[in-house]
Write a protein that holds these residues in place. Structure first.
Motif, short mmCIF file in Angstrom:
data_model
loop_
_atom_site.label_atom_id
_atom_site.label_comp_id
_atom_site.label_asym_id
_atom_site.label_seq_id
_atom_site.Cartn_x
_atom_site.Cartn_y
_atom_site.Cartn_z
N GLY A 103 -58.03 -3.70 14.06
CA GLY A 103 -58.25 -3.65 12.62
C GLY A 103 -59.01 -4.88 12.17
O GLY A 103 -58.87 -5.97 12.75
N PRO A 142 -63.27 5.05 12.51
CA PRO A 142 -62.30 4.65 11.49
C PRO A 142 -62.55 3.26 10.91
O PRO A 142 -62.31 3.04 9.73
N ASP A 143 -63.07 2.37 11.74
CA ASP A 143 -63.25 1.01 11.23
C ASP A 143 -64.43 0.91 10.30
O ASP A 143 -64.36 0.23 9.27
N TYR A 176 -65.40 3.37 8.55
CA TYR A 176 -64.95 4.09 7.36
C TYR A 176 -64.06 3.20 6.49
O TYR A 176 -64.18 3.17 5.28
N ARG A 177 -63.20 2.45 7.17
CA ARG A 177 -62.32 1.53 6.44
C ARG A 177 -63.13 0.51 5.67
O ARG A 177 -62.89 0.26 4.49
N MET A 232 -62.24 1.83 2.22
CA MET A 232 -60.81 1.58 2.11
C MET A 232 -60.46 0.11 1.94
O MET A 232 -59.29 -0.22 1.81
N SER A 288 -58.88 9.21 5.01
CA SER A 288 -58.29 7.89 4.83
C SER A 288 -56.80 7.89 5.13
O SER A 288 -56.27 6.93 5.68
N ILE A 313 -56.32 7.87 8.84
CA ILE A 313 -56.62 6.55 9.39
C ILE A 313 -55.53 5.55 9.05
O ILE A 313 -55.06 4.81 9.92
N ALA A 314 -55.11 5.53 7.80
CA ALA A 314 -54.21 4.48 7.34
C ALA A 314 -52.76 4.75 7.72
O ALA A 314 -51.97 3.82 7.83
N GLU A 357 -54.26 -1.85 5.37
CA GLU A 357 -54.73 -1.71 6.75
C GLU A 357 -53.59 -1.77 7.74
O GLU A 357 -52.69 -2.57 7.61
#
Lengths: 215, 215
Positions: free
Chosen positions: A40, A115-116, A118-119, A123, A185, A188-189, B125
């Motif tokens: 992360g 995912p990263d 996207y984060r 996010m 999201s 992912i989260a 996160e």
DNA sequence: GTGATAAGTTATCAGTGATTGGCGACGCTG
DNA sequence: CAGCGTCGCCAATCACTGATAACTTATCAC
């Protein structure tokens, strides 16, 4: 006496004296990509990135102004992939519900594959001063907007054919995007949530969005 | 000579010698609530919280094990409010599409009214080691699951009356929740995006979810 | 008073992102 | 080949973070 030139105070990736400009940058990005994906973004320190890249921590700042800039660069690149995928999904596109669903899946699959990125893009926490978006000039956001523009176009075409449920194309597009983002999201989260199997969940979601958006 | 007892090395909230256990805790939570709401959780330091609470920074740790625990406590309290609101929305509830929409709006309104609690609960996160959720024993998540259970119940009732589009109640509920979460989290995380007016956007979204979920 | 307890303090720790100053190898002039 | 400038890089360091340890003070039962 011991040899006075015995350097290497700690074991490190054994290629300190290398790196001509451009490729060092790529090595840094590769190192960061791996670490971000594994731990992360904000659990990774610049020192960890530097060690894997085989350079000292300050050397990072010769290539990137801030740590967030590294994340932003990776994000922009990832969105280039998304834009590419969505463009590919629209090759020979005709505005049918089936193609509509296919584009929705492209978006979802991208989010779950990166995912990263996207984060970073959608996010990350805002903050009043010194926010990520300000520091990076909003580049990830801009890249995201281009993808959003594809959605607007797509929904516009469907509306022109009288397939949309409402008449406000922008409202429908934003709502649709929000619907997609919600699933991506959350998956992912909150991976530890007792989700049902992923494939039927995505299928259910895409079908729901289609029923909700189209006539 | 100057007065030797001139303390107050820096100006501070003038009530250092106070605080009987329980109310100090509340003061800390109040201070943190305000700062989190203003700057976002991870842009606030423990020293800032302590200064506003009128105590020294280490004194926080007599009441909370970690900074994340403070956020978790605020989060749990906020979810108590959400649970309360949703219970209220179900007083004299009959499973009609209108009441369904009303409950969706309760969720959205809650998220927009308590963006920081919502962020902590659903948008923070993850990280492999030392994650927020592990540190706080997943208490916010548990509080969130209770709210989710209300949704399951609600969708179950609608399904029993033959109003749902599909037959998998759990899939429909998770998809519905994702749809709601998407709008809330995007409005919180990306306020600078060129959204259309909020009320018509929410109306469009709720209508889309209803069409998608119900027959 | 006296000891015990609770609460808050100062001082400090390891780790963070980011900056500075200088070292050393390179490529260019002469 | 000597000299010099430039550039890439790193050790040292800064201000700040969350968290801990050790000490001081106030309060209360006896």
């Amino acid at each position: 006496m011991k040899s006075p030139a015995l350097r290497v105070p700690k074991s490190r990736s054994p290629r300190k004296p290398k790196g001509q400009g451009a490729e060092r940058r790529e090595e840094i990005l590769d190192a960061a990509q791996g670490l971000f994906a594994q731990k992360g973004v904000h659990a990774v320190s610049t020192r960890q990135i530097a060690e894997i890249a085989g350079i000292s921590q300050p050397a990072l700042y010769a290539y990137f102004a801030t740590k967030d800039d590294i994340a932003a660069e990776l994000c922009v690149r990832a969105f280039a992939i998304l834009a590419e995928r969505m463009a590919a999904a629209r090759v020979g596109y005709t505005p049918t519900p089936e193609n509509f669903e296919r584009c929705l899946r492209v978006y979802i699959d991208f989010g779950l594959d990166h995912p990263d990125a996207y984060r970073v893009a959608f996010m990350l926490e805002k903050s009043v001063d010194g926010s990520f978006l300000e520091k990076t000039g909003g580049r990830p956001m801009i890249a995201g907007k281009e993808v959003f523009a594809v959605f607007v176009e797509m929904v516009g075409e469907l509306h022109a054919r009288g397939l949309m449920a409402g008449d406000d194309v922008m409202a429908a597009t934003q709502s649709l995007w929000a619907g997609l983002h919600g699933l991506v999201s959350l998956l992912i989260a909150r991976p530890e949530f007792p989700w049902i199997d992923r494939e039927p969940l995505i299928a259910t979601h895409v079908a729901m969005l289609r029923r909700g958006a189209l006539k």
